[in-house]
Scaffold this active site. Structure first.
Site, short mmCIF file in Angstrom:
data_model
loop_
_atom_site.label_atom_id
_atom_site.label_comp_id
_atom_site.label_asym_id
_atom_site.label_seq_id
_atom_site.Cartn_x
_atom_site.Cartn_y
_atom_site.Cartn_z
N ARG A 45 0.84 -1.19 0.00
CA ARG A 45 0.00 0.00 0.00
C ARG A 45 0.87 1.24 0.00
O ARG A 45 0.58 2.23 -0.67
CB ARG A 45 -0.94 0.02 1.21
CG ARG A 45 -1.68 1.35 1.37
CD ARG A 45 -2.77 1.32 2.43
NE ARG A 45 -2.41 0.61 3.62
CZ ARG A 45 -1.62 1.08 4.59
NH1 ARG A 45 -1.06 2.28 4.49
NH2 ARG A 45 -1.36 0.35 5.67
N TYR A 97 -16.58 17.84 -15.17
CA TYR A 97 -16.90 16.42 -15.24
C TYR A 97 -17.93 16.07 -14.18
O TYR A 97 -17.82 16.50 -13.03
CB TYR A 97 -15.61 15.62 -15.05
CG TYR A 97 -15.80 14.17 -14.73
CD1 TYR A 97 -16.61 13.34 -15.53
CD2 TYR A 97 -15.19 13.60 -13.63
CE1 TYR A 97 -16.78 12.01 -15.22
CE2 TYR A 97 -15.35 12.26 -13.31
CZ TYR A 97 -16.16 11.47 -14.11
OH TYR A 97 -16.34 10.15 -13.80
N ASP A 169 -7.04 19.41 -14.36
CA ASP A 169 -7.37 18.07 -14.85
C ASP A 169 -6.98 18.04 -16.32
O ASP A 169 -7.63 18.66 -17.16
CB ASP A 169 -8.86 17.79 -14.66
CG ASP A 169 -9.25 16.37 -15.05
OD1 ASP A 169 -8.55 15.77 -15.90
OD2 ASP A 169 -10.26 15.86 -14.53
N LYS A 194 -8.25 6.89 -19.37
CA LYS A 194 -8.52 7.44 -20.69
C LYS A 194 -7.28 7.35 -21.59
O LYS A 194 -6.79 6.27 -21.84
CB LYS A 194 -9.04 8.88 -20.55
CG LYS A 194 -10.14 9.08 -19.49
CD LYS A 194 -11.35 8.21 -19.70
CE LYS A 194 -12.55 8.62 -18.85
NZ LYS A 194 -12.38 8.58 -17.40
#
Length: 391
Positions: A45, A97, A169, A194
């Site tokens: 982690r 978004y 972004d 994406k």
């Protein structure tokens, strides 16, 4: 050094074995030589060798200092918002978004973090919205889905003058087309789902910071919250990055041709694509983007949701699905899909009308994609407009 050569040169050969491909370290923990004595990895982690290669690569791609890989784009956004405290304010782009809007309004507003939405295509609107509580400016450029362009350099100057964090972004542009840190951004986020991974086969997010102080804070949040990207998905993102510059170039070439074709169709009112000279802020896009991207949006003269639905339901090469940035072309109706969580009046105020269609242009032949859109428009016109005596 040429772009594609440089990109491939960023990806290291494995020092242990000489493997040309980055190894997948599919492990949860690491054996220590003595308590607290290890090779830089103690628990997956906190850190993982495969993920670290991706994170270092992301930082290099964006000209940043530090990179961090998360389990989704929204997990990446969430980590950035966690830099704030109750009473702080975010100034965000209005054409935002839908997932970010949902996170801001339905999760963080109840913890006392407020959000003011502005049309950031005019940087003065951002400056005018700043208050004593403003701690973060949140920009998408190009935006999702109407492809609005903000002047990143101007907003970066405003943020610095007011000692406010500036986050961009950069999902729609990718670091191949645009590097926001070069224009003054403190933080860059990506839905690596994406363009960066590029094959519609994983969910991932990235955060890149411009300085080590912010990097340490994001690292703490990543480790404390635990929304890390696993080693196999990290490896897939790295593999996608190997062809990123080639793909972005072809996405943009195809999209330019399709956007120019769409302007000739009589059903269509507006075509939104930064590469068109008619696009608002086309000049700014040209000054800060190497490529104009692979996403196009358009709306209809009748603003008829039924007609728009018929168009996206009758394409053959463009697959009806959410997401974007993959090698295969996708289409969607934002009002019923990606932006359904945004109230209708707010959607309309930012240009996301009911008939708006978003295209993610893939790597198929551009003429084939144009033929597909042409036939879908004809079928939709016959099945909807004629049936309702609208023409």
């Amino acid at each position: 050094m040429k772009e594609q050569t440089q990109l491939l040169n960023y990806i290291p050969v494995d020092e242990l074995t000489g493997s040309i491909a980055v190894p997948i370290y599919q492990t949860s923990t690491f054996v220590q030589e003595a308590p607290g004595v290890h090779k830089g990895f103690d628990y997956a982690r906190s850190n993982n060798p495969t993920r670290k290669v991706l994170e270092d690569l992301a930082a290099k791609l964006e000209n940043g200092k530090n990179g961090f890989a998360f389990s989704s784009g929204l997990a990446a956004i969430d980590a950035v918002v966690k830099l704030l405290s109750a009473g702080d304010e975010i100034i965000a782009v209005d054409d935002i978004y839908g997932g970010a809007f949902r996170l801001f309004t339905q999760v963080y507003e109840k913890f006392g973090i407020s959000v003011t939405y502005v049309d950031a295509t005019d940087s003065q609107n951002v400056a005018d919205a700043i208050s004593a509580k403003t701690k973060l400016i949140w920009i998408e450029s190009p935006t999702n889905p109407t492809l609005k362009i903000s002047d990143l350099r101007a907003i970066g100057t405003i943020a610095k003058a007011n000692e406010i964090l500036f986050c961009v972004d950069n999902t729609f542009a990718s670091p191949i087309a645009q590097k926001p840190i070069d224009f003054g951004a403190d933080i860059v986020v990506h839905s690596a789902t994406k363009y960066i991974s590029g094959h519609s086969d994983l969910i991932a997010g990235l955060v890149i910071t411009a300085n080590d102080d912010l990097g340490a804070k994001i690292k703490f949040i990543q480790n404390a919250s635990g929304a890390i990207l696993g080693p196999f998905d990290s490896w897939l993102v790295i593999r996608g990055i190997e062809t990123l510059s080639l793909r972005i170039k072809q996405h943009a070439e195809n999209a330019q041709k399709i956007a120019e074709y769409l302007q000739s169709e009589d059903l269509i009112a507006n075509v939104y694509y930064p590469g068109l000279p008619t696009h608002h802020n086309h000049g700014i896009a040209k000054s800060q983007q190497k490529y104009f991207g692979g996403v196009i949006a358009f709306d209809l003269k009748t603003d008829d949701k039924e007609l728009a639905s018929a168009i996206v339901s009758n394409t053959k090469l463009f697959k009806l699905a959410e997401s974007l940035g993959g090698v295969k072309s996708l289409c969607c109706l934002p009002c019923e899909m990606t932006h359904k969580s945004i109230p209708r009046e707010k959607r309309y105020a930012s240009g996301v009308v009911d008939s708006l269609i978003r295209l993610s242009v893939g790597l198929e032949d551009a003429e084939d994609l144009i033929d597909d859109l042409r036939q879908a428009l004809i079928v939709a016109k016959e099945n909807v407009l004629i049936a309702t005596d609208s023409i």
